[in-house]
Write an enzyme that holds these catalytic residues in place. Structure first.
Site, PDB file in Angstrom:
ATOM      1  N   HIS A   1      35.851  67.677  68.385  1.00 29.66           N
ATOM      2  CA  HIS A   1      36.868  68.456  69.170  1.00 29.66           C
ATOM      3  C   HIS A   1      36.639  68.266  70.532  1.00 29.66           C
ATOM      4  CE1 HIS A   1      34.738  72.066  68.950  1.00 29.66           C
ATOM      5  NE2 HIS A   1      35.608  72.545  69.975  1.00 29.66           N
ATOM      6  N   CYS A   2      34.949  68.434  71.020  1.00 28.89           N
ATOM      7  CA  CYS A   2      34.812  68.989  72.208  1.00 28.89           C
ATOM      8  C   CYS A   2      35.325  67.802  73.467  1.00 28.89           C
ATOM      9  CB  CYS A   2      33.434  69.039  72.510  1.00 28.89           C
ATOM     10  SG  CYS A   2      32.592  70.418  71.476  1.00 28.89           S
ATOM     11  N   ILE A   3      35.038  66.493  73.081  1.00 32.47           N
ATOM     12  CA  ILE A   3      35.361  65.554  74.185  1.00 32.47           C
ATOM     13  C   ILE A   3      36.535  65.373  74.372  1.00 32.47           C
ATOM     14  CG2 ILE A   3      34.768  62.921  74.611  1.00 32.47           C
ATOM     15  CD1 ILE A   3      32.189  64.996  74.306  1.00 32.47           C
TER      16      ILE A   3
ATOM     17  N   ASP B   1      37.302  69.490  76.313  1.00 38.07           N
ATOM     18  CA  ASP B   1      36.595  70.163  77.343  1.00 38.07           C
ATOM     19  C   ASP B   1      36.829  69.612  78.788  1.00 38.07           C
ATOM     20  OD1 ASP B   1      35.757  71.665  75.357  1.00 38.07           O
ATOM     21  OD2 ASP B   1      33.587  70.462  75.299  1.00 38.07           O
TER      22      ASP B   1
END
Length: 292
Positions: free
Chosen positions: A261-263, A266
């Site tokens: 989920h980060c890319i 963020d």
């Protein structure tokens, strides 16, 4: 130097649960907190809900009472340090949603005490720790003297099976020299290499920079795959040949998703923050468009 023995980890997701178990392994007593009651039930049964964490390990620390999970904050009065591993999603307008940090901090305020260390590990834009934690510390505390605030961004990757979490260098900074020193001492017990940076804002930006680097390169390789496909060229053979170059190249591979989920999220924390300074973030916007 303050000797911490009891650690509170708030947020038992893919960052918080592995972090809690790291401390358990080093003979700390860890009080884990999560509002998801189903997670707490599973943990109390000794069961894991993460693919990269074994139920056997959880069961071991539950039985030895080194890991004590709870859906409420009552046990916070027993801890010497609080590690915040909270989600920082985007809303539908691709804007930062910091409600989990803010709601949690309001809830734990009554448990603040002298010599307590608070470390935020959640990914967010530069200024988050100052605006959402440091500015809200009650005036009765002397920051850096009798209460300590650090920012130490997580670098967990649930998909990595070959890298030991303890071997990943740990970035850290603090509100003051003393804050950084106290935080370093704690993290030194579970990480082999601590990397100190001058300010909390540099640490916050470092985490975003790492993820934006990935997002832009993933967008680039995804676009190259489309081009190569139309040229009837195998992109994987191109990458395999290119990565023989010993400098100036780092391989990225196309795929059906962005690896967690980060890319996808963020980079837009920085994009949103930059807009406040009337700065355009064209690479971030384009990479996000291609990846979506």
């Amino acid at each position: 130097m303050i000797n911490y023995k009891n650690i509170g980890v708030i947020g038992l997701g893919y960052v918080g649960l592995p972090r809690a178990l790291q401390f358990c392994k080093r003979s700390f007593t860890v009080y884990g907190f999560d509002i998801d009651k189903n997670k707490i039930k599973e943990l109390k049964k000794g069961k894991s809900y993460l693919s990269n964490i074994s139920s056997k390990l959880i069961s071991k620390y539950i039985k030895s009472k080194k890991f004590i999970p709870s859906p409420n904050f009552l046990n916070l009065e027993k801890v010497d340090a609080i590690i915040l591993c909270l989600p920082t999603p985007l809303n539908f307008q691709l804007e930062p949603e910091l409600k989990y940090i803010n709601i949690t901090f309001r809830s734990i305020k009554k448990y603040l005490k002298k010599n307590l260390l608070i470390s935020l590990e959640s990914t967010s834009y530069p200024g988050t720790t100052y605006e959402n934690i440091i500015k809200k510390i009650p005036s009765k505390f002397n920051l850096g003297v009798d209460i300590f605030i650090c920012y130490s961004p997580e670098r967990n990757d649930p998909g990595l099976k070959t890298i030991n979490l303890n071997n990943i260098p740990k970035i850290i900074s603090g509100y003051s020299y003393n804050c950084k020193k106290v935080g370093r001492n704690l993290y030194n017990s579970i990480f082999k290499n601590i990397v100190e940076v001058e300010s909390i804002e540099i640490a916050e930006m470092t985490k975003l920079y790492e993820n934006i680097f990935r997002a832009i390169n993933i967008g680039f390789v995804n676009e190259m795959k489309k081009i190569c496909f139309n040229f009837n060229i195998d992109i994987h053979k191109v990458i395999s040949a290119a990565k023989t170059k010993p400098f100036g190249f780092f391989p990225f591979y196309p795929g059906p998703g962005l690896g967690g989920h980060c890319i996808p999220i963020d980079p837009f924390y920085l994009s949103w923050r930059a807009k406040k300074f009337k700065i355009k973030t064209e690479f971030i916007e384009l990479a996000g468009k291609i990846n979506r």
